[in-house]
Design an enzyme around this catalytic site. Structure first.
Site, PDB file in Angstrom:
ATOM      1  N   GLY A  89       1.111  -1.305  -0.476  1.00 50.30           N
ATOM      2  CA  GLY A  89       0.245  -0.134  -0.235  1.00 50.30           C
ATOM      3  C   GLY A  89       0.911   1.034  -0.002  1.00 50.30           C
ATOM      4  O   GLY A  89       2.114   1.267   0.598  1.00 50.30           O
ATOM      5  N   GLY A 125       7.199   7.361   5.935  1.00 49.00           N
ATOM      6  CA  GLY A 125       6.047   8.054   5.009  1.00 49.00           C
ATOM      7  C   GLY A 125       6.423   9.419   4.816  1.00 49.00           C
ATOM      8  O   GLY A 125       6.633   9.885   3.926  1.00 49.00           O
ATOM      9  N   ARG A 183      -1.889  -1.199 -10.614  1.00 49.11           N
ATOM     10  CA  ARG A 183      -0.271  -2.053 -10.143  1.00 49.11           C
ATOM     11  C   ARG A 183      -0.589  -3.402 -10.357  1.00 49.11           C
ATOM     12  O   ARG A 183      -1.854  -3.525  -9.739  1.00 49.11           O
ATOM     13  CB  ARG A 183       0.252  -2.107  -8.983  1.00 49.11           C
ATOM     14  CG  ARG A 183       0.302  -0.527  -8.483  1.00 49.11           C
ATOM     15  CD  ARG A 183       0.853  -0.365  -7.611  1.00 49.11           C
ATOM     16  NE  ARG A 183       1.045   0.997  -6.762  1.00 49.11           N
ATOM     17  CZ  ARG A 183       2.259   1.590  -6.891  1.00 49.11           C
ATOM     18  NH1 ARG A 183       3.404   1.180  -6.847  1.00 49.11           N
ATOM     19  NH2 ARG A 183       2.057   3.276  -6.252  1.00 49.11           N
ATOM     20  N   ASP A 252       4.542  -4.418  -7.457  1.00 54.57           N
ATOM     21  CA  ASP A 252       3.564  -3.662  -7.094  1.00 54.57           C
ATOM     22  C   ASP A 252       4.488  -2.415  -7.350  1.00 54.57           C
ATOM     23  O   ASP A 252       4.087  -1.181  -7.921  1.00 54.57           O
ATOM     24  CB  ASP A 252       3.915  -3.428  -5.701  1.00 54.57           C
ATOM     25  CG  ASP A 252       4.989  -3.127  -4.938  1.00 54.57           C
ATOM     26  OD1 ASP A 252       5.665  -4.141  -5.731  1.00 54.57           O
ATOM     27  OD2 ASP A 252       5.665  -2.143  -4.450  1.00 54.57           O
TER      28      ASP A 252
HETATM   29  P1  AMP Z   1       9.067   1.187  -3.351  1.00 55.79           P
HETATM   30  O1  AMP Z   1      10.744   0.613  -2.823  1.00 55.79           O
HETATM   31  O2  AMP Z   1       8.815   2.635  -3.283  1.00 55.79           O
HETATM   32  O3  AMP Z   1       7.944   0.732  -4.322  1.00 55.79           O
HETATM   33  O4  AMP Z   1       7.852   0.801  -2.184  1.00 55.79           O
HETATM   34  C1  AMP Z   1       7.437  -0.283  -1.416  1.00 55.79           C
HETATM   35  C2  AMP Z   1       6.913   0.011  -0.199  1.00 55.79           C
HETATM   36  O5  AMP Z   1       7.371   0.671   0.233  1.00 55.79           O
HETATM   37  C3  AMP Z   1       5.227   1.227  -0.552  1.00 55.79           C
HETATM   38  O6  AMP Z   1       4.276   0.338   0.354  1.00 55.79           O
HETATM   39  C4  AMP Z   1       5.951   1.595  -0.296  1.00 55.79           C
HETATM   40  O7  AMP Z   1       4.954   2.043   0.400  1.00 55.79           O
HETATM   41  C5  AMP Z   1       6.799   1.623   1.227  1.00 55.79           C
HETATM   42  N1  AMP Z   1       7.637   2.575   1.131  1.00 55.79           N
HETATM   43  C6  AMP Z   1       8.819   3.157   1.041  1.00 55.79           C
HETATM   44  N2  AMP Z   1       9.316   4.094   1.792  1.00 55.79           N
HETATM   45  C7  AMP Z   1       7.830   4.726   2.734  1.00 55.79           C
HETATM   46  C8  AMP Z   1       8.727   5.110   3.898  1.00 55.79           C
HETATM   47  N3  AMP Z   1       9.923   6.032   4.140  1.00 55.79           N
HETATM   48  N4  AMP Z   1       7.567   4.658   4.195  1.00 55.79           N
HETATM   49  C9  AMP Z   1       7.066   3.991   4.709  1.00 55.79           C
HETATM   50  N5  AMP Z   1       6.785   3.751   3.773  1.00 55.79           N
HETATM   51  C10 AMP Z   1       7.425   3.312   2.691  1.00 55.79           C
HETATM   52 MG    MG Z   2       6.486   0.837  -5.715  1.00 57.11          MG
END
Ligand code: AMP
Ligand code: MG
Length: 492
Positions: A89, A125, A183, A252
């Protein structure tokens, strides 16, 4: 703020209740506009003057919700490096809303780095400036290179310092635009919970939004799978034509629309190498350059699994057979797209038996010689016009490419048409300027230290990647040897 800067029409929020959590961005101390993409804003029909401002920075930081927005965090799951996570998510992102652009296309406006959500798990976040600008510059370059992709609308800093691996970094948010944020992982989220009716709702929504021509077909869910196969095959082929390594092709991060999404640890190859891996966390090379078509097929199979009940609710074996046919035809769909693009790169307008072998022989020679992928392809318009000097000069020993050039010349002799037209057409598919890893790194490092000039220059150069311009020679070169092996990080 009394004026409405966005004419939102939020179908996701309206039609897909239960697929997201309504949410708000975190308040931040000092939102500041770092880069506003005016051209894109105009394309979206936005009020550019109102948004290229402090008020706009507050909106794109997630600090203030604009009128008409229904910000929400989307639910999705995903296979990450092959392992299934039933709940990912939007952990640091928000869908602000949807607008209809000036061409009549529906586009999502989305914030990345806008604070914690119910999906944040252990994360803060937040996003930091380097990775935000990385997504900005590479995403915009991909768009200019002709690759379907999410776009960067704005980059803002928040005035916070965010703690990361190497210490505190400037907090930032990227406002990005996508034809949707659906996705493979969105489907997986509901499939994993056995929520077939929700899946049907999601699939119907995806069809209406991306493949409306399928809406009235009785076999529309199988049609959806085939349509995603074709878009993804074309997308991955376009990556391969440019030497792009996405780096984190988790389910995702694979869209239903066929746009590239999530520029984290991505990079471009210099020398051609199918085994090229840049991401620090991809120690097995799962997402290596040459593996990308296979991984896209694997991801498509994960999408297929979620659709089986919809494809044929009464006969699961039949559904599996039908879905398998679609998945098994991915390599052919990919090969067609790959060969078509390869012919364009080689300046071949007719289809001949040996074209694939000719192109792949060139790749093998470049690999063995460590020759620069982008520069060799760019040089071929000269070679096709009879001047092989530029191409030869890109090899340590020109003897390595001699026989191939001879074969290329014979193949070109089979073509009809004017050589000048051919060279021009080749130069429109073989870029001079790509986001070279060392240039991107240098620009991001300067930006993090407070000097945005190299970033802005790089974005401007890459907006027109096919036109060679005097004074920009340095942008066309591969990494200097002292740049060393390049490692990218996930940018969290
Ligand atoms: P990503 O690697 O950007 O595709 O992210 C994979 C998952 O990790 C997704 O659910 C993102 O929303 C979550 N995510 C990545 N970085 C953060 C962060 N700094 N804080 C919270 N969720 C994160
Ligand atoms: Mg991602």
């Amino acid at each position: 703020m009394s004026i409405a800067q966005f004419a939102f029409d939020n179908t996701y929020a309206r039609e897909l209740e239960g697929f997201y959590v309504p949410w708000k961005g975190a308040e931040v101390p000092a939102p500041l506009m770092i880069r506003f993409n005016r051209d894109l804003a105009v394309e979206l029909g936005l009020d550019t003057n109102a948004l290229d401002s402090d008020a706009g920075a507050a909106i794109f930081a997630g600090h203030v919700a604009p009128e008409g927005a229904s910000p929400l965090a989307m639910a999705y799951a995903g296979h990450q490096f092959g392992g299934f996570s039933p709940q990912l998510g939007d952990g640091r992102a928000l869908l602000l809303g949807e607008v209809i652009d000036t061409k009549g296309e529906r586009r999502d406006i989305h914030l990345k780095g806008s604070g914690r959500t119910p999906f944040s798990r252990g994360g803060d976040g937040k996003a930091v400036l380097g990775p935000v600008l990385r997504e900005y510059v590479i995403g915009e370059a991909m768009h200019a290179l002709g690759v379907p992709t999410t776009r960067a609308l704005a980059a803002v800093t928040t005035g916070e310092q965010i703690l990361r691996q190497d210490g505190p970094e400037p907090g930032a948010v990227l406002a990005r635009v996508a034809s949707s944020h659906l996705r493979v992982g969105t489907f997986q989220f509901f499939a994993a919970r056995g929520e077939t009716e929700r899946l049907r709702q999601l699939a119907d929504y995806a069809i209406a939004r991306h493949y409306p021509e399928l809406a009235d077909r009785p076999d529309r869910y199988l049609g959806l799978l085939s349509a995603v196969r074709d878009r993804q095959a074309a997308l991955i082929a376009s990556w391969m034509h440019l030497g792009f390594v996405h780096g984190v092709m988790n389910t995702d991060n694979m869209t239903i629309s066929g746009e590239t999404i999530d520029y984290g640890p991505c990079a471009f190859i210099d020398a051609h190498d199918p085994a090229a891996v840049f991401s620090s966390i991809d120690s097995q090379g799962r997402y290596a350059y040459g593996n990308q078509p296979k991984i896209a097929q694997w991801n498509l199979a994960r999408l297929a699994e979620t659709l089986l009940d919809l494809i044929n609710p009464d006969d699961s074996e039949h559904a599996v057979r039908q879905a398998s046919e679609v998945i098994n035809s991915f390599p052919l769909a990919y090969e067609r797209a790959w060969l078509a693009g390869l012919r364009l790169k080689l300046g071949l307008t007719q289809a001949e038996e040996g074209d694939m072998a000719l192109g792949e022989a060139l790749l093998a020679i470049m690999h063995n010689a460590g020759a620069d992928f982008t520069r060799v392809f760019r040089s071929l318009s000269s070679a096709a016009s009879g001047d092989t000097g530029k191409t030869r000069a890109l090899f340590d020993d020109p003897a390595q490419i001699e026989a191939w050039l001879e074969g290329y010349r014979s193949r070109l002799a089979q073509e009809s048409g004017f050589a000048e037209d051919r060279a021009g057409a080749m130069d429109r598919v073989n870029p001079v300027y790509i986001p070279r890893n060392h240039m991107v790194e240098a620009a991001l490092q300067s930006a993090t230290r407070g000097d945005l000039t190299p970033f802005e220059r790089l974005v401007d150069v890459l907006a027109d990647p096919f036109t060679e311009r005097a004074g920009l020679e340095v942008f066309a070169l591969g990494a200097p040897t002292d740049f060393g092996p390049y490692t990218t990080f996930c940018g969290t």
